[in-house]
Write a protein that holds these residues in place. Structure first.
Motif, mmCIF file in Angstrom:
data_model
loop_
_atom_site.group_PDB
_atom_site.id
_atom_site.type_symbol
_atom_site.label_atom_id
_atom_site.label_comp_id
_atom_site.label_asym_id
_atom_site.label_seq_id
_atom_site.Cartn_x
_atom_site.Cartn_y
_atom_site.Cartn_z
ATOM 1 N N LYS A 26 43.290 -19.173 -3.091
ATOM 2 C CA LYS A 26 42.780 -19.873 -4.275
ATOM 3 C C LYS A 26 41.314 -20.271 -4.087
ATOM 4 N N VAL A 27 40.746 -19.872 -2.945
ATOM 5 C CA VAL A 27 39.358 -20.228 -2.644
ATOM 6 C C VAL A 27 38.485 -18.987 -2.812
ATOM 7 N N ILE A 28 37.425 -19.122 -3.563
ATOM 8 C CA ILE A 28 36.512 -17.987 -3.741
ATOM 9 C C ILE A 28 35.559 -17.956 -2.542
ATOM 10 N N VAL A 29 35.565 -16.838 -1.828
ATOM 11 C CA VAL A 29 34.745 -16.717 -0.609
ATOM 12 C C VAL A 29 33.923 -15.424 -0.675
ATOM 13 N N ASN A 30 32.621 -15.538 -0.502
ATOM 14 C CA ASN A 30 31.798 -14.330 -0.338
ATOM 15 C C ASN A 30 30.737 -14.520 0.748
ATOM 16 N N VAL A 31 30.908 -15.606 1.534
ATOM 17 C CA VAL A 31 29.929 -15.894 2.593
ATOM 18 C C VAL A 31 29.865 -14.747 3.593
ATOM 19 N N ASP A 32 30.972 -13.993 3.729
ATOM 20 C CA ASP A 32 30.975 -12.848 4.647
ATOM 21 C C ASP A 32 29.948 -11.796 4.235
ATOM 22 N N ARG A 33 29.739 -11.624 2.927
ATOM 23 C CA ARG A 33 28.837 -10.564 2.440
ATOM 24 C C ARG A 33 27.411 -11.037 2.164
ATOM 25 N N TYR A 34 27.271 -12.303 1.779
ATOM 26 C CA TYR A 34 25.947 -12.774 1.338
ATOM 27 C C TYR A 34 25.360 -13.886 2.182
ATOM 28 N N ALA A 35 26.142 -14.444 3.151
ATOM 29 C CA ALA A 35 25.715 -15.628 3.910
ATOM 30 C C ALA A 35 25.441 -16.779 2.945
ATOM 31 N N ASN A 36 24.592 -17.708 3.367
ATOM 32 C CA ASN A 36 24.308 -18.895 2.549
ATOM 33 C C ASN A 36 23.101 -18.604 1.653
ATOM 34 N N THR A 37 23.346 -18.508 0.365
ATOM 35 C CA THR A 37 22.236 -18.269 -0.580
ATOM 36 C C THR A 37 21.840 -19.575 -1.265
ATOM 37 N N SER A 38 22.062 -20.695 -0.582
ATOM 38 C CA SER A 38 21.651 -22.016 -1.075
ATOM 39 C C SER A 38 22.194 -22.255 -2.485
ATOM 40 N N SER A 39 21.342 -22.668 -3.420
ATOM 41 C CA SER A 39 21.882 -23.069 -4.733
ATOM 42 C C SER A 39 22.359 -21.883 -5.566
ATOM 43 N N ALA A 40 22.145 -20.669 -5.066
ATOM 44 C CA ALA A 40 22.687 -19.500 -5.779
ATOM 45 C C ALA A 40 24.139 -19.236 -5.386
ATOM 46 N N SER A 41 24.608 -19.882 -4.329
ATOM 47 C CA SER A 41 25.899 -19.458 -3.767
ATOM 48 C C SER A 41 27.081 -19.740 -4.695
ATOM 49 N N VAL A 42 27.158 -20.930 -5.266
ATOM 50 C CA VAL A 42 28.294 -21.234 -6.154
ATOM 51 C C VAL A 42 28.242 -20.377 -7.427
ATOM 52 N N PRO A 43 27.092 -20.266 -8.117
ATOM 53 C CA PRO A 43 27.107 -19.431 -9.323
ATOM 54 C C PRO A 43 27.312 -17.935 -9.057
ATOM 55 N N ILE A 44 26.889 -17.436 -7.896
ATOM 56 C CA ILE A 44 27.186 -16.027 -7.584
ATOM 57 C C ILE A 44 28.696 -15.870 -7.400
ATOM 58 N N ALA A 45 29.299 -16.783 -6.631
ATOM 59 C CA ALA A 45 30.749 -16.700 -6.389
ATOM 60 C C ALA A 45 31.523 -16.833 -7.703
ATOM 61 N N LEU A 46 31.067 -17.732 -8.554
ATOM 62 C CA LEU A 46 31.717 -17.934 -9.860
ATOM 63 C C LEU A 46 31.632 -16.658 -10.695
ATOM 64 N N ASP B 28 14.497 -17.617 15.190
ATOM 65 C CA ASP B 28 15.317 -18.780 15.565
ATOM 66 C C ASP B 28 16.796 -18.470 15.302
ATOM 67 N N ARG B 29 17.545 -18.223 16.365
ATOM 68 C CA ARG B 29 18.941 -17.802 16.182
ATOM 69 C C ARG B 29 19.820 -18.925 15.640
ATOM 70 N N ASN B 30 19.329 -20.182 15.745
ATOM 71 C CA ASN B 30 20.121 -21.303 15.226
ATOM 72 C C ASN B 30 20.167 -21.320 13.706
ATOM 73 N N THR B 31 19.166 -20.749 13.074
ATOM 74 C CA THR B 31 19.124 -20.808 11.605
ATOM 75 C C THR B 31 19.162 -19.437 10.934
ATOM 76 N N CYS B 32 18.470 -18.447 11.498
ATOM 77 C CA CYS B 32 18.234 -17.223 10.716
ATOM 78 C C CYS B 32 19.503 -16.435 10.416
ATOM 79 N N ILE B 33 20.524 -16.627 11.237
ATOM 80 C CA ILE B 33 21.776 -15.888 10.993
ATOM 81 C C ILE B 33 22.499 -16.368 9.745
ATOM 82 N N LEU B 34 22.135 -17.575 9.272
ATOM 83 C CA LEU B 34 22.958 -18.256 8.262
ATOM 84 C C LEU B 34 22.620 -17.926 6.819
ATOM 85 N N PHE B 35 21.411 -17.403 6.562
ATOM 86 C CA PHE B 35 20.929 -17.409 5.178
ATOM 87 C C PHE B 35 20.683 -16.030 4.590
ATOM 88 N N GLY B 36 20.737 -15.982 3.239
ATOM 89 C CA GLY B 36 20.456 -14.747 2.514
ATOM 90 C C GLY B 36 19.833 -15.076 1.164
#
Ligand code: ACO
Length: 333
Positions: A280-300, A156-164
């Protein structure tokens, strides 16, 4: 009653080695690198390998060990584990219990799973803060560990591209008298009128996985991307504004904004509302996509280890996810 201030004592994170690029996805589905980058900012994502033990508890073991070490503690100093996972290792026992064993914690500390989808880890911060403030617990391990690849429909190209996949963890403890660290303010909300925009209906008690479910492809996540996008921008911006105001701060006082890493356009839209410069914004979505509830603590964790975030900095965290849940926290690191 004595009230303590809560401090992020240590952080850690883990992402699997296996990289899946946009080009890799375009070999399987009708998509391309440019479309994905333009619409989401995502270049690649990490996908876990179960043969290496990279399930939610397995990834959490490594992230938690790093967080405990960074906090200068040993595993038996942890007196509560709070674990966020959208899809746990299994229904029973809970993943926090599995993690307790994997870490070698022998003090029988409490171990609790929470599911608020992508908002889970941020949801747990005010809860842990309340328990530390009141002296109920001293060192709480707060984990967000996600294996979205397990319910991502790779056709499903609508969703699968978004997550990691990946995991972030932090140990929350008491700040000492001479430390400034504290959690100033928080907000947690859920707009259930929009709950049907992001769902995974099969696999729970109401709809067991059956041959019929598999034949109908109901075992996968489904999403109304545009509705989620609109709600995400509006809610994260509103929540961010509220917690900063409740902390008696202004946006100029915020040293780092750490948003949920779902889509670069969502992050930029929220940042632009407050004129928060992108540096001033921490961004890593380019490397990891959306890791759901792991995304903020990984970026932190990454920003702390890279030396961007320093003790005393004012941090603004904001997130949203299925439910539609959302949350924001303003704190001094
Ligand atoms: N590759 C190429 N084309 C695609 C792809 C793809 N992967 N996916 C969709 N398209 C096509 C569509 O079919 C459509 O074509 P059409 O115009 O011929 O019909 C066109 O691209 C535009 O599609 P839209 O859905 O309108 O694209 P949009 O700009 O809305 O971007 C996206 C889609 C990236 C999903 C966006 O809506 C988004 O990011 N939404 C937020 C999703 C999100 O953050 N979800 C996580 C929630 S957190 C949690 O709890 C899990």
């Amino acid at each position: 009653m004595k009230i303590f201030n809560t401090k992020i004592a240590g952080t850690g994170s883990f992402v699997p080695d296996r990289v899946v690029t946009n080009h890799d996805l375009s070999q399987r589905i009708d998509t391309n690198h440019n479309w994905i980058v333009e619409r989401t900012g995502i270049h690649e994502r990490r996908i876990s390998d179960l043969s290496k033990g990279e399930c939610p508890s397995g990834m959490a073991k490594i992230a938690a060990q790093k967080a405990i070490e960074a906090a200068n503690l040993t595993v038996n100093d942890i007196d509560l584990i709070l674990f966020s996972a959208t899809l746990p290792d299994q229904s029973m026992p809970n993943t926090a219990a599995v993690l307790q064993e994997k870490l070698g914690i022998t003090n029988h500390c409490g171990a609790l799973d929470v599911n608020a989808a992508c908002s889970g880890w941020v949801y747990l911060l005010p809860m842990a803060d309340a328990m530390i403030k009141t002296g109920l617990y001293k060192h709480i391990l707060v984990v967000g560990s996600e294996m979205l690849s397990a319910f991502n429909n790779w056709d499903d190209r609508n969703t699968c591209i978004l997550f990691g996949d990946g995991c972030g963890a932090a140990v929350l403890g008491r700040a000492s008298e001479n430390e400034d660290s504290k959690i100033f303010s928080s907000i947690l909300t859920c707009d259930s009128t929009k709950k049907d925009h992001l769902t995974l209906m099969a696999g729970g008690a109401c709809k067991r996985i059956t041959h019929e479910v598999l034949n109908n492809n109901e075992q996968w996540m489904t999403m109304n991307g545009q509705e989620v996008f609109k709600a995400a921008v509006k809610t994260m911006a509103g929540h961010a504004e509220k917690v900063v105001k409740d902390a008696n701060l202004s946006m100029e006082d915020i040293d780092w904004f750490i948003p949920h890493q779902a889509n670069l356009r969502i992050i930029e839209a929220v940042g632009n509302r407050f004129n928060i410069p992108i540096n001033k914004v921490i961004v890593n979505v380019d490397r990891y996509a959306n890791t759901s509830s792991a995304s903020v603590p990984i970026a932190l964790d990454e920003a702390i280890r890279e030396g961007k975030i320093k003790r005393g900095d004012h941090l603004l965290l904001a997130t949203f996810g299925a439910g539609l849940t959302a949350g924001a926290v303003c704190l001094q690191y």
